[in-house]
Design a protein around this motif. Structure first.
Motif, PDB file in Angstrom:
ATOM      1  N   ARG A 160       0.858  -1.200   0.000  1.00 39.75           N
ATOM      2  CA  ARG A 160       0.000   0.000   0.000  1.00 39.75           C
ATOM      3  C   ARG A 160       0.891   1.247   0.000  1.00 39.75           C
ATOM      4  O   ARG A 160       0.928   2.025   0.949  1.00 39.75           O
ATOM      5  CB  ARG A 160      -0.936  -0.027   1.202  1.00 39.75           C
ATOM      6  N   VAL A 161       1.591   1.444  -1.116  1.00 43.68           N
ATOM      7  CA  VAL A 161       2.576   2.513  -1.202  1.00 43.68           C
ATOM      8  C   VAL A 161       1.915   3.890  -1.143  1.00 43.68           C
ATOM      9  O   VAL A 161       2.400   4.805  -0.466  1.00 43.68           O
ATOM     10  CB  VAL A 161       3.410   2.367  -2.492  1.00 43.68           C
ATOM     11  N   VAL A 162       0.791   4.053  -1.838  1.00 41.54           N
ATOM     12  CA  VAL A 162       0.100   5.348  -1.842  1.00 41.54           C
ATOM     13  C   VAL A 162      -0.334   5.725  -0.431  1.00 41.54           C
ATOM     14  O   VAL A 162      -0.174   6.870   0.003  1.00 41.54           O
ATOM     15  CB  VAL A 162      -1.107   5.314  -2.792  1.00 41.54           C
ATOM     16  N   ASP A 163      -0.873   4.748   0.307  1.00 37.26           N
ATOM     17  CA  ASP A 163      -1.273   5.025   1.693  1.00 37.26           C
ATOM     18  C   ASP A 163      -0.068   5.369   2.556  1.00 37.26           C
ATOM     19  O   ASP A 163      -0.158   6.243   3.434  1.00 37.26           O
ATOM     20  CB  ASP A 163      -1.986   3.809   2.282  1.00 37.26           C
ATOM     21  N   ALA A 164       1.055   4.695   2.319  1.00 39.34           N
ATOM     22  CA  ALA A 164       2.268   4.996   3.082  1.00 39.34           C
ATOM     23  C   ALA A 164       2.707   6.436   2.846  1.00 39.34           C
ATOM     24  O   ALA A 164       3.036   7.163   3.797  1.00 39.34           O
ATOM     25  CB  ALA A 164       3.389   4.025   2.694  1.00 39.34           C
ATOM     26  N   LEU A 165       2.723   6.866   1.594  1.00 39.89           N
ATOM     27  CA  LEU A 165       3.128   8.232   1.272  1.00 39.89           C
ATOM     28  C   LEU A 165       2.129   9.249   1.804  1.00 39.89           C
ATOM     29  O   LEU A 165       2.501  10.351   2.228  1.00 39.89           O
ATOM     30  CB  LEU A 165       3.297   8.382  -0.241  1.00 39.89           C
ATOM     31  N   THR A 166       0.841   8.891   1.783  1.00 39.96           N
ATOM     32  CA  THR A 166      -0.190   9.784   2.314  1.00 39.96           C
ATOM     33  C   THR A 166      -0.005  10.000   3.807  1.00 39.96           C
ATOM     34  O   THR A 166      -0.109  11.132   4.306  1.00 39.96           O
ATOM     35  CB  THR A 166      -1.582   9.213   2.040  1.00 39.96           C
ATOM     36  N   TRP A 167       0.299   8.928   4.537  1.00 41.91           N
ATOM     37  CA  TRP A 167       0.525   9.063   5.972  1.00 41.91           C
ATOM     38  C   TRP A 167       1.748   9.922   6.243  1.00 41.91           C
ATOM     39  O   TRP A 167       1.738  10.765   7.145  1.00 41.91           O
ATOM     40  CB  TRP A 167       0.704   7.687   6.618  1.00 41.91           C
ATOM     41  N   TYR A 168       2.826   9.728   5.477  1.00 41.36           N
ATOM     42  CA  TYR A 168       4.019  10.564   5.697  1.00 41.36           C
ATOM     43  C   TYR A 168       3.673  12.043   5.476  1.00 41.36           C
ATOM     44  O   TYR A 168       4.056  12.898   6.283  1.00 41.36           O
ATOM     45  CB  TYR A 168       5.155  10.179   4.742  1.00 41.36           C
ATOM     46  N   ARG A 169       2.969  12.317   4.392  1.00 41.84           N
ATOM     47  CA  ARG A 169       2.624  13.713   4.086  1.00 41.84           C
ATOM     48  C   ARG A 169       1.775  14.309   5.206  1.00 41.84           C
ATOM     49  O   ARG A 169       1.971  15.455   5.613  1.00 41.84           O
ATOM     50  CB  ARG A 169       1.886  13.771   2.749  1.00 41.84           C
ATOM     51  N   ARG A 170       0.837  13.526   5.730  1.00 43.83           N
ATOM     52  CA  ARG A 170      -0.037  14.007   6.801  1.00 43.83           C
ATOM     53  C   ARG A 170       0.766  14.321   8.063  1.00 43.83           C
ATOM     54  O   ARG A 170       0.609  15.383   8.668  1.00 43.83           O
ATOM     55  CB  ARG A 170      -1.100  12.944   7.096  1.00 43.83           C
ATOM     56  N   VAL A 171       1.632  13.390   8.463  1.00 43.43           N
ATOM     57  CA  VAL A 171       2.433  13.591   9.676  1.00 43.43           C
ATOM     58  C   VAL A 171       3.422  14.728   9.478  1.00 43.43           C
ATOM     59  O   VAL A 171       3.586  15.595  10.341  1.00 43.43           O
ATOM     60  CB  VAL A 171       3.163  12.289  10.057  1.00 43.43           C
ATOM     61  N   ARG A 172       4.091  14.734   8.321  1.00 43.54           N
ATOM     62  CA  ARG A 172       5.085  15.778   8.046  1.00 43.54           C
ATOM     63  C   ARG A 172       4.442  17.163   8.052  1.00 43.54           C
ATOM     64  O   ARG A 172       4.976  18.101   8.650  1.00 43.54           O
ATOM     65  CB  ARG A 172       5.742  15.488   6.697  1.00 43.54           C
ATOM     66  N   ASP A 173       3.272  17.297   7.410  1.00 39.47           N
ATOM     67  CA  ASP A 173       2.601  18.601   7.374  1.00 39.47           C
ATOM     68  C   ASP A 173       2.211  19.053   8.780  1.00 39.47           C
ATOM     69  O   ASP A 173       2.298  20.240   9.108  1.00 39.47           O
ATOM     70  CB  ASP A 173       1.361  18.540   6.478  1.00 39.47           C
ATOM     71  N   ARG A 174       1.781  18.107   9.613  1.00 39.18           N
ATOM     72  CA  ARG A 174       1.386  18.458  10.982  1.00 39.18           C
ATOM     73  C   ARG A 174       2.599  18.907  11.793  1.00 39.18           C
ATOM     74  O   ARG A 174       2.532  19.875  12.563  1.00 39.18           O
ATOM     75  CB  ARG A 174       0.730  17.236  11.637  1.00 39.18           C
ATOM     76  N   ILE A 175       3.723  18.196  11.636  1.00 41.91           N
ATOM     77  CA  ILE A 175       4.945  18.563  12.357  1.00 41.91           C
ATOM     78  C   ILE A 175       5.423  19.951  11.940  1.00 41.91           C
ATOM     79  O   ILE A 175       5.762  20.796  12.768  1.00 41.91           O
ATOM     80  CB  ILE A 175       6.043  17.514  12.125  1.00 41.91           C
ATOM     81  N   VAL A 176       5.433  20.195  10.624  1.00 50.37           N
ATOM     82  CA  VAL A 176       5.876  21.497  10.117  1.00 50.37           C
ATOM     83  C   VAL A 176       4.963  22.598  10.618  1.00 50.37           C
ATOM     84  O   VAL A 176       5.411  23.674  11.041  1.00 50.37           O
ATOM     85  CB  VAL A 176       5.936  21.479   8.585  1.00 50.37           C
TER      86      VAL A 176
END
Length: 286
Positions: free
Chosen positions: A59-75
């Motif tokens: 589930r590569v798309v879901d993996a990248l989506t989760w990273y983007r979500r977490v990264r955006d929240r951290i930033v």
């Protein structure tokens, strides 16, 4: 702020998840890791394990989506990029490479407490770079310069080309903020080359955007368009919608400066497409 038992639970959860993933049971970890991130959206250890698990079951798309979500929240909440392990997991997913738990096993996924030895030194370099970024964002590029240079030197000594490239982008932006745009462009270009060589697609997209902004300021509008187009293509491939929209505005400004006519609609190229000015529509053309 996490209490002691919360840190221990987060470390234990990440350790269990990495062990299950390495044993071929990635699917059983996803529910608990997702719930952990719902409770604490800034939990990088849970995020790294979840991204590994999703990647392991295809589930590569879901993996990248989760990273983007977490990264955006951290930033948004902390003002810094995610830590080095989470970035390495993300980079491995982008390359389609195997995602390792870390040099010290599953426990390396959690940043609390800092590891001893080289990992601790690397963590100090990350904090130095985070400080440089925070100072630059706060409007103190003169103070940020010193820390950005220190971070670049530290990453270089550690052999971390991705970190070094990102530090050079920060350094280049500081130089541009201080009015030396040609020097800032050269510095940012060096960072871009490091990130491209390291295979950091998100960093490369950021590099193209930074160099494009310098070209736009210098009146090199065609060069700026090429840079923004390259950045836009990468952001689109990564699904970074907000960053894509930001670059699109810069592309519109550069295009208008060369034609005196505004862009009509989003000129989204297919993934991997090169820069082709003739494909961009302007108002008043068929």
């Amino acid at each position: 702020m996490r209490t002691g038992w919360q840190r221990e639970y987060a470390a234990a959860l990440a350790g269990w998840a990495h062990a299950e993933i390495d044993a071929g049971n990635a699917g059983v970890t996803i529910g608990r890791l997702s719930a952990a991130l719902d409770r604490d959206p800034l939990d990088e250890s849970a995020a790294a394990a979840l991204i590994r698990a999703l990647h392991a079951i295809g589930r590569v798309v879901d993996a990248l989506t989760w990273y983007r979500r977490v990264r955006d929240r951290i930033v948004a909440e902390v003002g810094v990029e995610p830590g080095p392990f989470l970035r390495r997991v993300h980079d491995a997913v982008l390359r389609g490479a195997a995602v390792a738990a870390g040099p010290a096993g599953p426990a390396a996924a959690t940043p609390d407490p800092p590891a001893a030895g080289p990992d601790r030194e690397h963590s100090a370099v990350d904090r130095c770079h985070d400080l440089a970024r925070a100072l630059a964002l706060a409007g103190h590029p003169d103070r940020a310069l010193h820390h950005a240079r220190q971070a670049a030197a530290g990453y270089r000594a550690a052999g971390d080309r991705t970190g070094e490239g990102r530090a050079y982008l920060t350094l280049g932006r500081c130089e541009m903020q201080l009015g030396d745009v040609p020097a800032g462009r050269r510095t940012a270009w060096h960072g871009l080359e490091l990130l491209r060589d390291a295979g950091d697609a998100m960093g490369e997209a950021d590099g193209w955007q930074t160099v494009g902004e310098a070209d736009l300021h210098l009146g090199r509008h065609t060069d700026a368009m090429r840079c923004f187009w390259s950045s836009l293509t990468l952001y689109r491939r990564l699904g970074a919608t907000e960053l894509e929209a930001q670059v699109l505005r810069h592309l519109g400004t550069a295009y208008a400066a060369t034609t005196d006519r505004p862009l009509e609609g989003p000129p989204l190229p297919p993934a991997g497409a090169g820069f082709r000015p003739e494909t961009v529509k302007v108002v008043g053309t068929p």
